[in-house]
Design a protein around this motif. Sequence first.
Motif, PDB file in Angstrom:
ATOM      1  N   THR A  97       0.813  -1.219   0.000  1.00  0.00           N
ATOM      2  CA  THR A  97       0.000   0.000   0.000  1.00  0.00           C
ATOM      3  C   THR A  97       0.844   1.265   0.000  1.00  0.00           C
ATOM      4  OG1 THR A  97      -0.121  -0.030   2.419  1.00  0.00           O
ATOM      5  CG2 THR A  97      -1.866  -1.160   1.215  1.00  0.00           C
ATOM      6  N   ILE A  98       2.061   1.197   0.542  1.00  0.00           N
ATOM      7  CA  ILE A  98       2.866   2.412   0.705  1.00  0.00           C
ATOM      8  C   ILE A  98       3.118   3.127  -0.623  1.00  0.00           C
ATOM      9  CG2 ILE A  98       5.095   3.320   1.470  1.00  0.00           C
ATOM     10  CD1 ILE A  98       5.133   0.948   3.466  1.00  0.00           C
ATOM     11  N   PRO A  99       3.695   2.471  -1.640  1.00  0.00           N
ATOM     12  CA  PRO A  99       3.903   3.187  -2.899  1.00  0.00           C
ATOM     13  C   PRO A  99       2.601   3.607  -3.564  1.00  0.00           C
ATOM     14  CG  PRO A  99       4.423   0.856  -3.158  1.00  0.00           C
ATOM     15  CD  PRO A  99       4.252   1.095  -1.696  1.00  0.00           C
ATOM     16  N   LEU A 100       1.527   2.846  -3.353  1.00  0.00           N
ATOM     17  CA  LEU A 100       0.238   3.231  -3.942  1.00  0.00           C
ATOM     18  C   LEU A 100      -0.257   4.540  -3.340  1.00  0.00           C
ATOM     19  CD1 LEU A 100      -1.577  -0.227  -4.077  1.00  0.00           C
ATOM     20  CD2 LEU A 100      -0.590   1.048  -5.979  1.00  0.00           C
ATOM     21  N   TYR A 101      -0.116   4.692  -2.031  1.00  0.00           N
ATOM     22  CA  TYR A 101      -0.529   5.945  -1.397  1.00  0.00           C
ATOM     23  C   TYR A 101       0.291   7.120  -1.926  1.00  0.00           C
ATOM     24  CZ  TYR A 101      -2.957   3.020   2.069  1.00  0.00           C
ATOM     25  OH  TYR A 101      -3.780   2.122   2.690  1.00  0.00           O
ATOM     26  N   MET A 102       1.598   6.901  -2.094  1.00  0.00           N
ATOM     27  CA  MET A 102       2.455   7.988  -2.583  1.00  0.00           C
ATOM     28  C   MET A 102       2.164   8.321  -4.045  1.00  0.00           C
ATOM     29  SD  MET A 102       6.114   7.451  -0.702  1.00  0.00           S
ATOM     30  CE  MET A 102       6.351   5.774  -1.237  1.00  0.00           C
ATOM     31  N   VAL A 103       1.916   7.311  -4.849  1.00  0.00           N
ATOM     32  CA  VAL A 103       1.563   7.560  -6.253  1.00  0.00           C
ATOM     33  C   VAL A 103       0.252   8.328  -6.327  1.00  0.00           C
ATOM     34  CG1 VAL A 103       0.839   6.445  -8.389  1.00  0.00           C
ATOM     35  CG2 VAL A 103       2.861   5.620  -7.183  1.00  0.00           C
ATOM     36  N   ALA A 104      -0.693   8.013  -5.429  1.00  0.00           N
ATOM     37  CA  ALA A 104      -1.955   8.760  -5.403  1.00  0.00           C
ATOM     38  C   ALA A 104      -1.696  10.236  -5.122  1.00  0.00           C
ATOM     39  CB  ALA A 104      -2.876   8.176  -4.341  1.00  0.00           C
TER      40      ALA A 104
ATOM     41  N   THR B  40      14.326   1.409   2.276  1.00  0.00           N
ATOM     42  CA  THR B  40      13.454   2.535   1.950  1.00  0.00           C
ATOM     43  C   THR B  40      13.946   3.835   2.576  1.00  0.00           C
ATOM     44  OG1 THR B  40      12.057   1.975   3.842  1.00  0.00           O
ATOM     45  CG2 THR B  40      11.423   1.088   1.707  1.00  0.00           C
ATOM     46  N   ARG B  41      13.707   4.909   1.870  1.00  0.00           N
ATOM     47  CA  ARG B  41      13.988   6.258   2.374  1.00  0.00           C
ATOM     48  C   ARG B  41      12.681   7.051   2.314  1.00  0.00           C
ATOM     49  NH1 ARG B  41      17.676   3.449   3.274  1.00  0.00           N
ATOM     50  NH2 ARG B  41      19.891   3.798   2.859  1.00  0.00           N
ATOM     51  N   GLY B  42      12.532   8.050   3.183  1.00  0.00           N
ATOM     52  CA  GLY B  42      11.249   8.747   3.194  1.00  0.00           C
ATOM     53  C   GLY B  42      11.286  10.095   3.869  1.00  0.00           C
TER      54      GLY B  42
ATOM     55  N   GLY C 140      11.836  -0.974  -2.271  1.00  0.00           N
ATOM     56  CA  GLY C 140      12.026  -1.576  -0.957  1.00  0.00           C
ATOM     57  C   GLY C 140      10.862  -2.442  -0.506  1.00  0.00           C
ATOM     58  N   PRO C 141       9.622  -1.893  -0.417  1.00  0.00           N
ATOM     59  CA  PRO C 141       8.494  -2.722   0.017  1.00  0.00           C
ATOM     60  C   PRO C 141       8.215  -3.900  -0.908  1.00  0.00           C
ATOM     61  CG  PRO C 141       7.946  -0.401   0.208  1.00  0.00           C
ATOM     62  CD  PRO C 141       9.254  -0.469  -0.509  1.00  0.00           C
ATOM     63  N   LEU C 142       8.395  -3.719  -2.234  1.00  0.00           N
ATOM     64  CA  LEU C 142       8.165  -4.831  -3.151  1.00  0.00           C
ATOM     65  C   LEU C 142       9.177  -5.948  -2.912  1.00  0.00           C
ATOM     66  CD1 LEU C 142       7.328  -2.986  -6.491  1.00  0.00           C
ATOM     67  CD2 LEU C 142       5.772  -4.366  -5.119  1.00  0.00           C
ATOM     68  N   ALA C 143      10.461  -5.584  -2.773  1.00  0.00           N
ATOM     69  CA  ALA C 143      11.489  -6.605  -2.543  1.00  0.00           C
ATOM     70  C   ALA C 143      11.324  -7.260  -1.175  1.00  0.00           C
ATOM     71  CB  ALA C 143      12.881  -5.970  -2.668  1.00  0.00           C
ATOM     72  N   ALA C 144      10.965  -6.464  -0.165  1.00  0.00           N
ATOM     73  CA  ALA C 144      10.787  -7.018   1.174  1.00  0.00           C
ATOM     74  C   ALA C 144       9.546  -7.887   1.269  1.00  0.00           C
ATOM     75  CB  ALA C 144      10.705  -5.887   2.195  1.00  0.00           C
ATOM     76  N   GLY C 145       8.565  -7.623   0.424  1.00  0.00           N
ATOM     77  CA  GLY C 145       7.345  -8.420   0.450  1.00  0.00           C
ATOM     78  C   GLY C 145       7.426  -9.694  -0.367  1.00  0.00           C
ATOM     79  N   GLN C 146       8.434  -9.830  -1.214  1.00  0.00           N
ATOM     80  CA  GLN C 146       8.604 -11.013  -2.064  1.00  0.00           C
ATOM     81  C   GLN C 146       9.971 -11.633  -1.806  1.00  0.00           C
ATOM     82  OE1 GLN C 146       6.122 -12.148  -3.944  1.00  0.00           O
ATOM     83  NE2 GLN C 146       4.796 -10.408  -3.435  1.00  0.00           N
ATOM     84  N   LEU C 147      10.222 -12.025  -0.573  1.00  0.00           N
ATOM     85  CA  LEU C 147      11.548 -12.506  -0.188  1.00  0.00           C
ATOM     86  C   LEU C 147      11.914 -13.823  -0.867  1.00  0.00           C
ATOM     87  CD1 LEU C 147      11.579 -11.656   3.624  1.00  0.00           C
ATOM     88  CD2 LEU C 147      12.735 -10.458   1.768  1.00  0.00           C
ATOM     89  N   ARG C 148      10.937 -14.607  -1.237  1.00  0.00           N
ATOM     90  CA  ARG C 148      11.249 -15.869  -1.917  1.00  0.00           C
ATOM     91  C   ARG C 148      11.988 -15.627  -3.225  1.00  0.00           C
ATOM     92  NH1 ARG C 148       6.004 -19.417  -2.564  1.00  0.00           N
ATOM     93  NH2 ARG C 148       7.572 -20.701  -3.629  1.00  0.00           N
TER      94      ARG C 148
END
Length: 503
Positions: free
Chosen positions: A32-39, A335-337, A371-379
Amino acid sequence: MPHAADLLVALGSALLICGLLARIGGRYGVPTIPLYMVAGLVFGPFTPGLVLVPEPHDLDLVAKLGLVFLLFYLGLEFTLDKLTSGGRKLLSAATIYLVLNVGGGLVYGFALGWGVADAFVIAGIVGISSTAIVTKVIVENRRLSNPETKVILGIAVLEDIFLAFYLALLQPVLGGAGNAQEALVGIAGAFTFLIALFAIARYGTRLVSRLISVPDEEIVVVVFVGLAIAMAGLAELLGVSDAIGAFMVGLILGATTRAGRLRQLTHPLRDAFGAVFFFHFGLSIHPDDVVSVAPQVASAVVMTVLLATIAGVIAARLHGFGRVEAAAIGFTVLTRGEFSLILAALATGAGLDPRIGALAAGYVLILAVIGPLAAGQLRFSSRLIPARLVGPAAERPPPPSLDLKVGTSSLYQLGAELLQVHVTPGSLLHGVHIAELRLPPGTTPALLVRDGETSPLQATSQLRTGDVFLIFTRPELQEEAERRLRAVHRAGRLAAWQGETGR
């Protein structure tokens, strides 16, 4: 100053859009994080089309509350013992991360040739993780109980403590401090504040518990929200990150007996205000400025990915983890923010190179997606790390074998009775807490059904009209339990003074 109605419409629309995007992205596993920022980027003032918030500063306060609740919730989840039990290995891993990333950022800043002062600012922009996004990634991926999460949090906490030094030392560069004495005074004040909070977290939990030891959830919410916001503001006034102030309040309350209930009450605040925080971040990004520094942004991203991965590998080797845990550490803290943007704003206000702001915006947005995409797909992302770099994971004791029988049984066979109670309109059970029912010993409140959702009953659960709740009791206690329930139904909390019939 825009009209209050315009701000309410903008804020409500922002939440609705964030919610719709999150719902769509959830079907495909997109964080959700990048989606909120893209919005925020798409509906911000710097992108053609519909502009929901013409002036991003109008949402500054609400966004700040998002950061406060994100960090407050994280403090609730982890006790002081968990954060200090890592010992030398945890401190070593966090220190190595800072040295690699802040040091690499300083070298990178000098390599750009924009100036010495600019290089010191860029070192912070590319070297410090976003504690808010790290928190959100951990919570979203349900990794709070994972062994590597303590390492990640150790890095995040050390980074926030490091910020007290870094910001104080940076003040002469940005023109905020007139001399070294003022900087030292700021550092001393900040660390006095942190030490005081650590002392309260360690020794003052009993006193703090009294503030929230009331059955009325409304009062509990008002008190803990006030504590979190006030302490975050006080921390910032003293030169400490407001994030670490909110985190420390959560840490203090997380050591009390009401921590579990506080986590439940904080969930909706964290999610709603957190969405506004990331949306607000997207509002501040100007696409044209980012394009002009695209090569610098790309090189900074590549450098950070490499350094964060190396730091994750080193931390994994120190703790005996495998490459999946190494990837989890490296990509979560990638991630940086918020801090990077704050530094960029300070640099712009101090008259440093204006390209710093555009560099920070593009750099943070890309890493906030990667960052969130890579951390969410660790496999998949863990395969980018050669297994030989990490080595075999240390042997851990096997989980205890489960020798149990699972099947169905009747309540009669179990020697129990089940009471199902409906809180009908007009019933004085409405507003009563479970503890106030004073059911006979041997009677166990079990389950609450409210608006189609189920939850376990606790002593602090407050009944409402329309609720259905289940109670287990021994057969010989059934009549006494029913008599007590009818008494409270008729007289509410006054049943104790009106006899067992409630009349």
